[in-house]
Design a protein around this motif. Structure first.
Motif, mmCIF file in Angstrom:
data_model
loop_
_atom_site.group_PDB
_atom_site.id
_atom_site.type_symbol
_atom_site.label_atom_id
_atom_site.label_comp_id
_atom_site.label_asym_id
_atom_site.label_seq_id
_atom_site.Cartn_x
_atom_site.Cartn_y
_atom_site.Cartn_z
ATOM 1 N N ILE A 70 0.868 -1.178 0.000
ATOM 2 C CA ILE A 70 0.000 0.000 0.000
ATOM 3 C C ILE A 70 0.906 1.229 0.000
ATOM 4 C CG2 ILE A 70 -1.753 1.288 1.268
ATOM 5 C CD1 ILE A 70 -2.617 -1.413 2.484
ATOM 6 N N ILE A 71 0.792 2.057 -1.025
ATOM 7 C CA ILE A 71 1.656 3.231 -1.164
ATOM 8 C C ILE A 71 0.857 4.477 -0.800
ATOM 9 C CG2 ILE A 71 3.251 4.471 -2.657
ATOM 10 C CD1 ILE A 71 3.948 1.504 -2.273
ATOM 11 N N CYS A 72 1.149 5.037 0.360
ATOM 12 C CA CYS A 72 0.445 6.225 0.849
ATOM 13 C C CYS A 72 1.315 7.473 0.695
ATOM 14 C CB CYS A 72 0.074 6.049 2.321
ATOM 15 S SG CYS A 72 -1.058 4.683 2.650
ATOM 16 N N SER A 73 0.689 8.622 0.798
ATOM 17 C CA SER A 73 1.399 9.900 0.683
ATOM 18 C C SER A 73 1.128 10.768 1.902
ATOM 19 C CB SER A 73 0.961 10.654 -0.573
ATOM 20 O OG SER A 73 1.154 9.883 -1.734
ATOM 21 N N VAL A 74 2.127 11.567 2.257
ATOM 22 C CA VAL A 74 1.961 12.622 3.252
ATOM 23 C C VAL A 74 2.453 13.898 2.580
ATOM 24 C CG1 VAL A 74 2.476 13.432 5.575
ATOM 25 C CG2 VAL A 74 2.474 10.967 5.089
ATOM 26 N N VAL A 75 1.523 14.770 2.211
ATOM 27 C CA VAL A 75 1.852 15.956 1.416
ATOM 28 C C VAL A 75 1.564 17.217 2.232
ATOM 29 C CG1 VAL A 75 1.533 17.091 -0.800
ATOM 30 C CG2 VAL A 75 1.108 14.640 -0.602
ATOM 31 N N PHE A 97 -0.257 19.153 -7.106
ATOM 32 C CA PHE A 97 -1.538 18.478 -6.900
ATOM 33 C C PHE A 97 -2.227 18.107 -8.201
ATOM 34 C CE2 PHE A 97 -1.283 19.131 -2.424
ATOM 35 C CZ PHE A 97 -2.118 18.157 -1.899
ATOM 36 N N LYS A 98 -1.922 18.805 -9.274
ATOM 37 C CA LYS A 98 -2.428 18.375 -10.576
ATOM 38 C C LYS A 98 -1.872 16.999 -10.913
ATOM 39 C CE LYS A 98 -2.933 21.201 -14.034
ATOM 40 N NZ LYS A 98 -2.655 22.222 -15.086
ATOM 41 N N GLU A 99 -0.614 16.766 -10.518
ATOM 42 C CA GLU A 99 0.015 15.464 -10.755
ATOM 43 C C GLU A 99 -0.504 14.412 -9.778
ATOM 44 O OE1 GLU A 99 4.141 17.538 -12.360
ATOM 45 O OE2 GLU A 99 4.109 16.518 -10.425
ATOM 46 N N ILE A 100 -0.661 14.795 -8.519
ATOM 47 C CA ILE A 100 -1.178 13.863 -7.515
ATOM 48 C C ILE A 100 -2.555 13.339 -7.922
ATOM 49 C CG2 ILE A 100 -2.073 13.715 -5.148
ATOM 50 C CD1 ILE A 100 0.167 15.682 -4.339
ATOM 51 N N SER A 101 -3.385 14.221 -8.447
ATOM 52 C CA SER A 101 -4.750 13.829 -8.811
ATOM 53 C C SER A 101 -4.781 12.837 -9.967
ATOM 54 C CB SER A 101 -5.576 15.070 -9.177
ATOM 55 O OG SER A 101 -5.075 15.679 -10.358
ATOM 56 N N ASN A 102 -3.678 12.729 -10.706
ATOM 57 C CA ASN A 102 -3.617 11.805 -11.835
ATOM 58 C C ASN A 102 -2.996 10.450 -11.481
ATOM 59 O OD1 ASN A 102 -4.818 13.473 -13.804
ATOM 60 N ND2 ASN A 102 -2.909 14.609 -14.048
ATOM 61 N N ILE A 103 -2.573 10.285 -10.221
ATOM 62 C CA ILE A 103 -2.054 8.993 -9.781
ATOM 63 C C ILE A 103 -3.235 8.046 -9.583
ATOM 64 C CG2 ILE A 103 -0.801 7.767 -7.961
ATOM 65 C CD1 ILE A 103 0.764 10.356 -7.465
ATOM 66 N N LYS A 104 -3.228 6.924 -10.268
ATOM 67 C CA LYS A 104 -4.406 6.053 -10.321
ATOM 68 C C LYS A 104 -4.462 5.005 -9.212
ATOM 69 C CE LYS A 104 -5.696 8.125 -14.072
ATOM 70 N NZ LYS A 104 -6.785 9.119 -14.010
ATOM 71 N N LYS A 105 -3.303 4.552 -8.727
ATOM 72 C CA LYS A 105 -3.300 3.383 -7.847
ATOM 73 C C LYS A 105 -2.833 3.673 -6.424
ATOM 74 C CE LYS A 105 -2.391 0.175 -11.667
ATOM 75 N NZ LYS A 105 -1.480 -0.874 -12.179
ATOM 76 N N GLY A 106 -2.571 4.900 -6.104
ATOM 77 C CA GLY A 106 -2.056 5.212 -4.778
ATOM 78 C C GLY A 106 -3.076 4.987 -3.681
ATOM 79 N N GLY A 107 -2.576 4.833 -2.456
ATOM 80 C CA GLY A 107 -3.440 4.687 -1.293
ATOM 81 C C GLY A 107 -3.773 6.044 -0.698
ATOM 82 N N ALA A 108 -3.987 6.080 0.604
ATOM 83 C CA ALA A 108 -4.417 7.297 1.290
ATOM 84 C C ALA A 108 -3.379 8.406 1.150
ATOM 85 C CB ALA A 108 -4.653 6.995 2.768
#
Length: 370
Positions: free
Chosen positions: A135-140, A159-170
């Protein structure tokens, strides 16, 4: 040495939970979080283009990206460096992640290194065959509106790029606009995350428990997640909701009733968990599933995942940048038109001006007639 058996068993469980989690900090902000999490006993890795920033950390595993001298908030520099050095970065992650089941990637969205490399790394890890079961999560971290136009512009692009990540977790979105003390935000987030991950080991009740598979389920939900805790007292639901909206270290959630999972640990076993969850749903929406237990810490804790990304907050950033756009563009203008002939006091005759198609170091001398 004689150990108290229940405590010893509990301590071994704590360690095994920490071994299931790995944190990667990108850039200075991400590295600061890595420092705090390692102090709590979690395995971490700090990655940066700046040796000077890495030298401020005392964590065990640090990696300086080859050719990096910092990015000075220039995302194109960071993007170029991670592309060239990714084989080495991948080796560092593989060497230190161990058997972690959950990987967090933390970074600031307003900087150069973290903003440019964080989303790329998350996206790559979600598609990499070595991490397909993780599970790949982010803390931004979002910059405050008092930070520079460049920092806010970087955050918006990030965030334009973050919104295009399809498989990431929380994705936990910390907001520097909410607190003056950035380090206090870090400390509170680390405390929340540590408390949340340890719920299976510490919070037990005959009325219901949350196991580690349910923790993973909550963290596997795409888009934004938030956590908050409030002291035990009357009106538990109202106090949780107030803290989620008004006193949170996270970007404010959208009021659209979109969410996927709720994990809730209550301090008062006299509460009916079904009724509590029904009251929550009236305010935040109906999740796919909710997981509830009780604790002895005298505070109520909640984690909500699968929320919409903070569109309202990002719209504020967009407006901030737009309002400054004209001034920024004018500041970049280099032409200066002075047409009046003021050379009459000069004793030497004026040389004939020439047109140059392309300037070079040599032509500079001619340009100034030297």
């Amino acid at each position: 040495m004689i150990y108290n058996q229940p405590f010893y068993k509990q301590r071994r469980i704590f360690m095994s939970i920490k071994d299931k989690v790995f944190y990667i900090g990108i850039g200075q902000g991400g590295g600061n979080l890595a420092q705090g999490l390692e102090n709590k006993g979690y395995p971490t890795l700090a990655i940066n283009t700046s040796k000077e920033d890495l030298n401020t950390l005392t964590i065990k595993h640090k990696y300086h990206i080859v050719g990096g001298e910092g990015c000075s908030k220039d995302r194109s520099i960071g993007r170029d460096l991670i592309r060239k050095d990714f084989p080495n970065i991948s080796t560092q992650i593989k060497n230190h992640a161990g058997d972690a089941e959950i990987i967090f990637v933390g970074y600031t969205s307003g900087g150069g290194t973290g903003s440019s490399q964080g989303p790329v790394l998350v996206d790559i890890l979600t598609m990499h065959p070595d991490y397909k079961d993780k599970i790949i999560c982010s803390v931004v971290i979002l910059p405050s509106n008092k930070e520079s136009i460049q920092a806010n512009s970087n955050a918006y692009c990030c965030f334009k790029e973050i919104s295009n990540i399809k498989k990431g977790g929380a994705c936990f979105v910390l907001d520097n606009n909410e607190f003056k003390d950035k380090y206090a935000i870090n400390e509170e987030f680390i405390a929340y995350l540590d408390e949340f991950l340890h719920i299976p080991a510490t919070d037990k009740s005959i009325k219901g428990n949350i196991d580690f598979s349910e923790i993973k389920k909550v963290l596997s939900a795409h888009n934004m997640a938030v956590m908050v805790a409030v002291p035990e007292g009357e009106n538990a639901v109202a106090r949780l909701l107030d803290s989620l909206q008004s006193n949170s270290i996270f970007a404010k959630r959208e009021q659209d009733n979109i969410l996927q999972y709720v994990a809730l640990s209550l301090a008062d076993e006299r509460l009916n968990p079904e009724e509590v969850n029904q009251d929550l749903q009236k305010a935040i929406g109906t999740p796919i599933d909710n997981f509830t237990t009780f604790n002895k810490r005298s505070r109520n804790f909640i984690c909500i995942s699968g929320l919409t990304y903070p569109k309202t907050r990002l719209k504020d950033i967009e407006e901030l940048i737009s309002n400054s756009k004209d001034a920024v563009m004018k500041s970049k203008e280099t032409s200066l038109e002075l047409n009046a002939d003021m050379s009459f006091l000069q004793t030497s005759s004026k040389k004939e001006e020439k047109e140059y198609k392309e300037e070079s170091l040599e032509s500079i001398w001619d340009k100034y007639m030297l």
